[in-house]
Write a protein that holds these residues in place. Structure first.
Motif, mmCIF file in Angstrom:
data_model
loop_
_atom_site.group_PDB
_atom_site.id
_atom_site.type_symbol
_atom_site.label_atom_id
_atom_site.label_comp_id
_atom_site.label_asym_id
_atom_site.label_seq_id
_atom_site.Cartn_x
_atom_site.Cartn_y
_atom_site.Cartn_z
ATOM 1 N N THR A 205 -4.138 -12.989 0.854
ATOM 2 C CA THR A 205 -3.657 -11.886 1.689
ATOM 3 C C THR A 205 -4.075 -10.547 1.094
ATOM 4 O OG1 THR A 205 -1.780 -13.206 2.383
ATOM 5 C CG2 THR A 205 -1.565 -10.821 2.658
ATOM 6 N N ALA A 206 -3.890 -10.407 -0.204
ATOM 7 C CA ALA A 206 -4.223 -9.140 -0.870
ATOM 8 C C ALA A 206 -5.713 -8.822 -0.724
ATOM 9 C CB ALA A 206 -3.832 -9.208 -2.344
ATOM 10 N N ILE A 207 -6.536 -9.798 -0.948
ATOM 11 C CA ILE A 207 -7.988 -9.531 -0.898
ATOM 12 C C ILE A 207 -8.452 -9.328 0.538
ATOM 13 C CG2 ILE A 207 -10.251 -10.632 -1.270
ATOM 14 C CD1 ILE A 207 -9.332 -11.328 -4.057
ATOM 15 N N ARG A 208 -7.933 -10.135 1.445
ATOM 16 C CA ARG A 208 -8.339 -9.970 2.852
ATOM 17 C C ARG A 208 -7.936 -8.604 3.416
ATOM 18 N NH1 ARG A 208 -11.538 -13.659 2.999
ATOM 19 N NH2 ARG A 208 -11.037 -15.863 2.978
ATOM 20 N N HIS A 209 -6.808 -8.075 2.911
ATOM 21 C CA HIS A 209 -6.337 -6.774 3.406
ATOM 22 C C HIS A 209 -6.691 -5.638 2.449
ATOM 23 C CE1 HIS A 209 -3.885 -9.627 5.741
ATOM 24 N NE2 HIS A 209 -3.976 -8.709 6.680
ATOM 25 N N GLN A 210 -7.501 -5.945 1.463
ATOM 26 C CA GLN A 210 -7.907 -4.950 0.448
ATOM 27 C C GLN A 210 -6.685 -4.266 -0.170
ATOM 28 O OE1 GLN A 210 -9.884 -3.781 3.792
ATOM 29 N NE2 GLN A 210 -10.461 -5.921 3.478
ATOM 30 N N ARG A 211 -5.697 -5.104 -0.541
ATOM 31 C CA ARG A 211 -4.474 -4.578 -1.158
ATOM 32 C C ARG A 211 -4.389 -5.071 -2.606
ATOM 33 N NH1 ARG A 211 -1.379 -0.647 0.381
ATOM 34 N NH2 ARG A 211 0.558 -1.753 -0.127
ATOM 35 N N THR A 212 -5.346 -4.656 -3.402
ATOM 36 C CA THR A 212 -5.304 -4.961 -4.835
ATOM 37 C C THR A 212 -5.243 -3.644 -5.598
ATOM 38 O OG1 THR A 212 -7.731 -4.978 -4.926
ATOM 39 C CG2 THR A 212 -6.628 -7.116 -4.640
ATOM 40 N N TRP A 213 -4.670 -3.706 -6.757
ATOM 41 C CA TRP A 213 -4.655 -2.573 -7.683
ATOM 42 C C TRP A 213 -5.292 -3.033 -8.997
ATOM 43 C CZ3 TRP A 213 -0.958 -3.335 -4.107
ATOM 44 C CH2 TRP A 213 -0.299 -2.251 -3.517
ATOM 45 N N ILE A 214 -5.848 -2.107 -9.733
ATOM 46 C CA ILE A 214 -6.110 -2.416 -11.135
ATOM 47 C C ILE A 214 -5.470 -1.312 -11.964
ATOM 48 C CG2 ILE A 214 -8.288 -3.622 -10.645
ATOM 49 C CD1 ILE A 214 -9.707 -1.227 -12.060
ATOM 50 N N SER A 215 -5.003 -1.683 -13.145
ATOM 51 C CA SER A 215 -4.344 -0.673 -13.974
ATOM 52 C C SER A 215 -4.285 -1.106 -15.431
ATOM 53 C CB SER A 215 -2.928 -0.413 -13.476
ATOM 54 O OG SER A 215 -2.298 0.537 -14.322
ATOM 55 N N ARG A 216 -4.262 -0.094 -16.294
ATOM 56 C CA ARG A 216 -4.020 -0.330 -17.719
ATOM 57 C C ARG A 216 -2.513 -0.331 -17.998
ATOM 58 N NH1 ARG A 216 -8.039 4.370 -19.646
ATOM 59 N NH2 ARG A 216 -6.875 4.257 -21.584
ATOM 60 N N GLY A 217 -1.731 0.112 -17.041
ATOM 61 C CA GLY A 217 -0.275 0.173 -17.213
ATOM 62 C C GLY A 217 0.408 0.371 -15.872
ATOM 63 N N PRO A 218 0.674 1.622 -15.497
ATOM 64 C CA PRO A 218 1.401 1.878 -14.255
ATOM 65 C C PRO A 218 0.509 1.778 -13.013
ATOM 66 C CG PRO A 218 0.864 3.941 -15.316
ATOM 67 C CD PRO A 218 0.371 2.853 -16.231
ATOM 68 N N LEU A 219 1.167 1.628 -11.879
ATOM 69 C CA LEU A 219 0.431 1.568 -10.609
ATOM 70 C C LEU A 219 0.619 2.858 -9.836
ATOM 71 C CD1 LEU A 219 1.333 -2.030 -9.344
ATOM 72 C CD2 LEU A 219 -0.601 -1.299 -10.755
ATOM 73 N N LEU A 220 -0.363 3.169 -9.046
ATOM 74 C CA LEU A 220 -0.288 4.315 -8.141
ATOM 75 C C LEU A 220 0.005 3.755 -6.750
ATOM 76 C CD1 LEU A 220 -0.776 7.384 -7.737
ATOM 77 C CD2 LEU A 220 -3.185 6.838 -7.323
ATOM 78 N N VAL A 221 1.167 4.150 -6.218
ATOM 79 C CA VAL A 221 1.610 3.570 -4.948
ATOM 80 C C VAL A 221 1.667 4.665 -3.885
ATOM 81 C CG1 VAL A 221 3.469 2.319 -3.786
ATOM 82 C CG2 VAL A 221 2.944 1.838 -6.189
ATOM 83 N N ALA A 222 1.110 4.368 -2.722
ATOM 84 C CA ALA A 222 1.042 5.378 -1.648
ATOM 85 C C ALA A 222 1.929 4.979 -0.472
ATOM 86 C CB ALA A 222 -0.406 5.508 -1.176
ATOM 87 N N ALA A 223 2.627 5.975 0.095
ATOM 88 C CA ALA A 223 3.404 5.755 1.320
ATOM 89 C C ALA A 223 2.905 6.759 2.357
ATOM 90 C CB ALA A 223 4.888 5.955 1.043
ATOM 91 N N VAL A 224 2.293 6.236 3.398
ATOM 92 C CA VAL A 224 1.716 7.105 4.424
ATOM 93 C C VAL A 224 2.770 7.378 5.497
ATOM 94 C CG1 VAL A 224 -0.120 7.331 6.155
ATOM 95 C CG2 VAL A 224 -0.555 6.079 4.017
ATOM 96 N N GLU A 225 2.974 8.648 5.801
ATOM 97 C CA GLU A 225 3.888 9.011 6.902
ATOM 98 C C GLU A 225 3.051 9.727 7.948
ATOM 99 O OE1 GLU A 225 7.877 10.041 6.372
ATOM 100 O OE2 GLU A 225 7.746 9.962 4.184
ATOM 101 N N LYS A 226 2.623 8.937 8.917
ATOM 102 C CA LYS A 226 1.690 9.487 9.900
ATOM 103 C C LYS A 226 2.305 10.606 10.725
ATOM 104 C CE LYS A 226 -1.895 6.100 10.387
ATOM 105 N NZ LYS A 226 -2.528 5.031 11.150
ATOM 106 N N GLU A 227 3.640 10.451 11.037
ATOM 107 C CA GLU A 227 4.291 11.487 11.850
ATOM 108 C C GLU A 227 4.315 12.827 11.122
ATOM 109 O OE1 GLU A 227 8.096 10.127 13.130
ATOM 110 O OE2 GLU A 227 7.235 8.571 14.429
ATOM 111 N N LYS A 228 4.585 12.739 9.813
ATOM 112 C CA LYS A 228 4.631 13.971 9.012
ATOM 113 C C LYS A 228 3.234 14.409 8.582
ATOM 114 C CE LYS A 228 9.075 13.308 6.681
ATOM 115 N NZ LYS A 228 9.638 13.105 5.339
ATOM 116 N N GLU A 229 2.314 13.554 8.840
ATOM 117 C CA GLU A 229 0.924 13.812 8.440
ATOM 118 C C GLU A 229 0.800 14.065 6.946
ATOM 119 O OE1 GLU A 229 -1.282 16.586 10.724
ATOM 120 O OE2 GLU A 229 -1.381 15.227 12.434
ATOM 121 N N ASP A 230 1.524 13.196 6.187
ATOM 122 C CA ASP A 230 1.334 13.321 4.748
ATOM 123 C C ASP A 230 1.424 11.955 4.069
ATOM 124 O OD1 ASP A 230 4.017 12.701 4.206
ATOM 125 O OD2 ASP A 230 4.617 14.803 4.233
ATOM 126 N N ILE A 231 1.048 11.952 2.811
ATOM 127 C CA ILE A 231 1.108 10.726 2.001
ATOM 128 C C ILE A 231 1.822 11.071 0.704
ATOM 129 C CG2 ILE A 231 -0.221 8.867 0.934
ATOM 130 C CD1 ILE A 231 -2.608 9.738 2.687
#
Lengths: 308, 159
Positions: A205-231
């Motif tokens: 699922t992760a690879i098919r949807h291109q939902r992988t992360w790589i990290s040396r420690g912490p992850l960078l997580v994004a939340a898109v709010e299309k109505e507010k037009e921001d992330i």
């Protein structure tokens, strides 16, 4: 939850120095959630690992795979349960092998594409001519063994350029483990999953949807709010052993688009909010996390591409 | 063990590709050993020609520099002839050995199977050994393959 994966590992079934059982023990001690067995050109470790995991009720999960080690490049396969012959590999048509492995249900990726090949070690660099960039699933953008600038940076840039062109390619990283090597401060792959989730399905699922992360420690997580037009970008701790961050070192969020790169300061306590306007309403965004500055040496994490 | 097949050859510098040998077993066996050896794995002399070739490859294909004599010598010392083996039985994969060894065995018995190989309940039919030749660094590199079997019901020769 995020699961830490080590996706490139060899054992004594090929040229590694750890037996399958010793590899499991080593990875468990480093708090790895799941690992791939990717011996060179053999699947002989699969049965041994399955038996060991069942017998010992091990909490770690295995993704069964192989590293096709050919004259013209290395191809990582995950969820490969059957050996697919490669000996007739054609440097001009790698798609034939990609398709044959995919037919067996495997996820197919290019390993360390810019590694040194001939005259150092023939086959380590990916010299095959890819004509169809939809014919495989991912690129191993960081191979922790390899030189940063000559190999890994080029791999990252290659992936970024392909994704910005619209190809649905995921990315992974790996230790290319051949022994009990120190993994602290090296990149690991992360995916979303559940405690009792089937790791092979979750990785697919992760690879098919291109939902992988790589990290040396912490992850960078994004939340898109299309109505507010921001992330909103936040930094999520993973507890990866060996990662140390000085509070005095700032983190930087970098977002690459076709038009350029936007950089903003971000911290563990204060998320960064980026408006779509700032990003000039670009449809494909490539977020990364750095500390100190945005040189590749200080790259901490690569997050999944955001497609708006 | 009874040797039923021996073959060998000489490889030229620069050869890349595979060489296959096919053996039809006359009956069912319970133990089989496929041995493979080759020589000249590493350079014994580091010549000026080799150094020049390496430096050119670095500057050309890899856009990188090898700065010191020590680095050049170390890189050349690490170069190798690399040949691996893959075996099938009746067109099914039964093992691949990818280790930097100049002598290796693919051994199958009821009690032991070599690393890289898949255990087989019985050994019968058509055995195909493929040498996958990644790199040959020196001319006149000799190799030899030998296939041996054991007719005994139980075999356990650990190689």
């Amino acid at each position: 939850m995020y699961k830490r994966l080590e996706l490139h590992n060899h054992t004594t079934e090929s040229d590694g120095s750890l037996t399958p059982a010793a590899l499991i023990d080593f990875l468990q001690k480093d708090k790895v959630d799941a690992f791939a067995i990717t011996d060179h050109n053999t699947i002989s470790g699969h049965g041994k690992i399955k038996e060991f995991l069942i017998k010992n009720s091990s909490p770690i999960s295995c993704i069964y795979g192989m590293e096709y080690t050919t004259y013209y490049g290395h191809i990582l396969c995950f969820n490969l349960t059957e050996y697919v012959p490669w000996e007739n590999i054609n440097i001009h048509k790698p798609e034939l092998l990609f398709a044959a492995a995919r037919e067996k249900g495997a996820l197919v990726g290019v390993a360390h594409p810019f590694s040194y090949g001939h005259p150092f070690a023939r086959g380590c660099r990916f010299d095959m001519e890819i004509h169809d960039f939809n014919s495989f699933d991912f690129i191993e953008i960081f191979n922790n063994l390899e030189p940063l600038h000559e190999v890994n940076e080029r791999g990252l840039i290659w992936w970024e350029e392909l994704v910005l062109k619209g190809y649905p390619l995921a990315f992974t990283c790996g230790m290319d483990l051949h022994g009990s090597w120190d993994m602290s401060n090296h990149y690991a792959t992360y995916i979303e999953g559940t405690l009792d989730g089937d790791i092979s399905e979750e990785l697919e699922t992760a690879i098919r949807h291109q939902r992988t992360w790589i990290s040396r420690g912490p992850l960078l997580v994004a939340a898109v709010e299309k109505e507010k037009e921001d992330i909103t970008f936040t930094i999520a701790d993973t507890g990866k052993p060996g990662y140390l961050h000085e509070d005095s070192d700032p983190y930087y969020l970098s977002i690459r688009t076709k038009k350029g790169i936007l950089t903003k300061e971000i911290s563990v306590r204060i998320p960064a909010v980026v408006t779509l306007k700032e990003l000039e309403y670009e449809p494909i965004l490539l977020p990364k996390l750095y500390h100190k500055d945005t040189r590749i040496e200080n790259l901490i994490a690569v997050a999944p591409a955001i497609k708006l | 063990m009874k040797t039923i097949y021996t073959a060998g050859g000489i490889l030229n510098k620069g050869f890349v590709g595979q060489i296959s040998y096919t053996v039809c077993l006359d009956k069912e066996y319970h133990e089989m050993d496929i041995a493979f050896t080759f020589d000249k794995q590493h350079y014994t002399d580091i010549t000026e020609e080799l150094k020049a070739e390496l430096t050119a490859a670095c500057e050309g294909e890899y856009e990188t520099e090898i700065a010191t004599e020590e680095q050049i010598n170390s890189a050349i010392a690490g170069m190798k002839t690399e040949i691996h083996t893959i075996a099938t039985m009746n067109d099914n994969f039964i093992g691949g050995i990818h280790k930097q060894l100049t002598e290796r065995h693919m051994h199958y018995s009821t009690e032991y199977t070599s690393e890289g190989c898949l255990p087989q309940e019985s050994l019968h039919g058509v055995i195909r050994l493929t040498l996958v030749v990644f790199n040959v660094i020196l001319d006149d590199t000799h190799y030899e393959v030998t296939l041996s079997v054991n007719e005994e019901e139980r075999g356990g020769l650990h190689v």
